[in-house]
Write an enzyme that holds these catalytic residues in place. Structure first.
Site, PDB file in Angstrom:
ATOM      1  N   ASP A   1     -17.505  -7.377  23.949  1.00 29.92           N
ATOM      2  CA  ASP A   1     -18.471  -8.473  23.952  1.00 29.92           C
ATOM      3  C   ASP A   1     -19.794  -7.970  23.373  1.00 29.92           C
ATOM      4  OD1 ASP A   1     -18.657 -11.288  25.504  1.00 29.92           O
ATOM      5  OD2 ASP A   1     -20.613 -10.286  25.438  1.00 29.92           O
TER       6      ASP A   1
ATOM      7  N   PHE B   1     -20.916 -11.472  12.379  1.00 28.35           N
ATOM      8  CA  PHE B   1     -20.483 -12.875  12.413  1.00 28.35           C
ATOM      9  C   PHE B   1     -20.429 -13.430  13.840  1.00 28.35           C
ATOM     10  CE2 PHE B   1     -18.230 -11.211   8.629  1.00 28.35           C
ATOM     11  CZ  PHE B   1     -18.591 -12.147   7.680  1.00 28.35           C
TER      12      PHE B   1
ATOM     13  N   ALA C   1     -20.549 -15.228  16.887  1.00 26.49           N
ATOM     14  CA  ALA C   1     -21.465 -16.270  17.374  1.00 26.49           C
ATOM     15  C   ALA C   1     -20.660 -17.535  17.634  1.00 26.49           C
ATOM     16  CB  ALA C   1     -22.537 -16.575  16.325  1.00 26.49           C
TER      17      ALA C   1
ATOM     18  N   TYR D   1     -27.932 -24.668  17.793  1.00 27.07           N
ATOM     19  CA  TYR D   1     -27.186 -23.700  16.979  1.00 27.07           C
ATOM     20  C   TYR D   1     -28.064 -23.150  15.854  1.00 27.07           C
ATOM     21  CZ  TYR D   1     -24.270 -22.106  13.164  1.00 27.07           C
ATOM     22  OH  TYR D   1     -23.765 -21.371  12.130  1.00 27.07           O
TER      23      TYR D   1
ATOM     24  N   HIS E   1     -14.482 -29.580  11.799  1.00 29.20           N
ATOM     25  CA  HIS E   1     -14.818 -29.595  10.382  1.00 29.20           C
ATOM     26  C   HIS E   1     -13.975 -30.596   9.587  1.00 29.20           C
ATOM     27  CE1 HIS E   1     -16.517 -25.523  11.384  1.00 29.20           C
ATOM     28  NE2 HIS E   1     -17.545 -26.254  11.010  1.00 29.20           N
TER      29      HIS E   1
HETATM   30  N1  UDP Z   1     -17.480 -35.511   8.922  1.00 26.48           N
HETATM   31  C1  UDP Z   1     -16.848 -36.737   9.096  1.00 26.48           C
HETATM   32  N2  UDP Z   1     -15.851 -36.818  10.033  1.00 26.48           N
HETATM   33  C2  UDP Z   1     -15.448 -35.745  10.786  1.00 26.48           C
HETATM   34  C3  UDP Z   1     -16.085 -34.499  10.582  1.00 26.48           C
HETATM   35  C4  UDP Z   1     -17.096 -34.425   9.643  1.00 26.48           C
HETATM   36  O1  UDP Z   1     -17.166 -37.725   8.458  1.00 26.48           O
HETATM   37  O2  UDP Z   1     -14.547 -35.900  11.630  1.00 26.48           O
HETATM   38  C5  UDP Z   1     -18.557 -35.407   7.913  1.00 26.48           C
HETATM   39  C6  UDP Z   1     -19.881 -34.953   8.513  1.00 26.48           C
HETATM   40  O3  UDP Z   1     -20.625 -36.074   8.953  1.00 26.48           O
HETATM   41  C7  UDP Z   1     -20.521 -34.245   7.333  1.00 26.48           C
HETATM   42  C8  UDP Z   1     -19.333 -33.684   6.547  1.00 26.48           C
HETATM   43  O4  UDP Z   1     -18.196 -34.410   7.009  1.00 26.48           O
HETATM   44  O5  UDP Z   1     -21.197 -35.163   6.516  1.00 26.48           O
HETATM   45  C9  UDP Z   1     -19.106 -32.216   6.800  1.00 26.48           C
HETATM   46  O6  UDP Z   1     -19.081 -32.014   8.200  1.00 26.48           O
HETATM   47  P1  UDP Z   1     -18.570 -30.663   8.859  1.00 26.48           P
HETATM   48  O7  UDP Z   1     -18.567 -30.869  10.346  1.00 26.48           O
HETATM   49  O8  UDP Z   1     -17.289 -30.252   8.225  1.00 26.48           O
HETATM   50  O9  UDP Z   1     -19.650 -29.588   8.441  1.00 26.48           O
HETATM   51  P2  UDP Z   1     -21.257 -29.582   8.647  1.00 26.48           P
HETATM   52  O10 UDP Z   1     -21.826 -30.263   7.439  1.00 26.48           O
HETATM   53  O11 UDP Z   1     -21.573 -30.275   9.929  1.00 26.48           O
HETATM   54  O12 UDP Z   1     -21.565 -28.122   8.672  1.00 26.48           O
END
Ligand code: UDP
Length: 325
Positions: free
Chosen positions: A52, A74, A76, A142, A190
């Protein structure tokens, strides 16, 4: 003698891809990971030390016993939404954990670190593409936790000559072209892996808002292939080993794609329709986040090679099919 690198969080998505590339490039690697979010199977045999980041003593012992020359950090937590519900967990893990690692490094006289930072440092930026000169103004815990570590690194650079390269990632995506490592978060938040899941399960994915001030109304992001991201870490290490100064770099392509364009690209590569519905905007999502990576290109000679949307999708799809088998 090859340089010996400690990769913290090397069982995670970007960490495991970077570990493979370091090995490909001839570095010797030790991985430090507590496996709270990462996967043991993502680490090549023999490299993993389960530890950890708060365990300063153990980290010191590893740095010394393994004769480590530099650290890529990395380890986190990365979920923006979770960070707003559990900020104490994020600051403890991401900030206190990093400080513990830095203390171990200072004691072991390891004075080079590449730090995993984020475009979330910019919050709601006033321009796009975003240069590094844009002020840090995170709007979630974050992003704040990453900016706090960048500030710690400034102090340790000044007071203890600890040299650091901070890489501010935009949207990490894709998988190792040889399909050795890829994205595997639980829960997955994501966009790209969720689009694949929707195809596989038939359960619609929600697109977060189609009323943004963008050409098709959905958010624009800069998707950077994880292999190009890993290469940026190697370029950063080379700079530090050459005696280069501490620096901060954006890592992105400079090209933005909307959520709808990403969905279209997923349909093109899979040949299947993505079931989806339009939902409300997600809190804290800026309309567009696109990197100005000129500094990284000119100072470190880095250039993306795998980050066209087609390659991102093809590698991510190959990985998704393999990972779910
Ligand atoms: N997004 C979306 N639906 C999901 C997840 C993400 O429409 O279920 C959109 C989110 O609003 C952003 C883009 O996809 O505009 C990328 O989001 P992600 O969470 O992959 O990465 P982030 O930009 O938050 O780092």
């Amino acid at each position: 003698m090859p340089h010996r690198i400690l990769v913290t969080g090397g069982a995670g998505y970007i960490g495991s891809n970077t570990t493979l590339q370091l090995l490909d490039a001839g570095y010797e690697v030790v991985v430090a990971d507590n496996l709270s979010r990462g996967h043991e199977a993502a680490v090549p045999p023999g490299l993993l030390r389960v530890v950890d980041m708060h365990d300063t003593e153990r980290l010191f012992n590893i740095l010394q016993a393994e004769q480590i020359d530099a650290v890529i950090h990395f380890a986190a937590y990365i979920a923006v939404g979770e960070s707003m519900k559990l900020p104490e967990v994020y600051f403890y893990n991401n900030v206190a954990g990093s400080l513990s690692l830095i203390r171990a490094m200072l004691r072991a006289d390891v004075k080079k670190i590449v730090f995993s930072s984020t475009a979330a440092a910019y919050g709601m930026p006033s321009r796009s593409p975003i240069p590094e000169s844009e002020p840090s103004a995170p709007i979630n815990a974050y992003g704040e936790s990453k900016v706090m570590v960048e500030r710690l690194l400034d102090w340790f650079d000044q007071l203890h000559q600890l040299r650091s390269v901070r890489l501010r990632y935009f949207n990490a995506s894709g998988a190792d072209p040889a399909c050795r490592a890829g994205e595997d978060h639980e829960p997955e938040t994501h966009l790209i892996p969720l689009l694949f899941r929707a195809i596989e399960t038939g359960q619609p994915v929600t697109l977060f808002g189609d009323d943004y001030p963008t050409p098709d109304g959905t958010c624009i992001r800069d998707y950077i292939h994880v292999t190009d991201l890993a290469q940026a870490h190697i370029s950063a290490l080379e700079s530090l080993f050459a005696g280069g100064p501490s620096a901060t770099y954006n890592v992105g392509t400079g090209a933005g794609y909307s959520v709808r364009e990403v969905l279209d690209a997923v349909e093109a590569v899979t040949g299947r329709k993505v079931p989806h519905v339009i939902g409300p905007r997600r809190e804290g999502d800026p309309p567009a986040l696109v990197a100005d990576s000129t500094r990284l290109r000119t100072e470190l000679g880095w250039a993306p090679r795998h980050s066209d949307l087609k390659t991102i999708m093809a590698t991510a799809w190959a990985w998704a099919q393999r990972a779910h088998k």
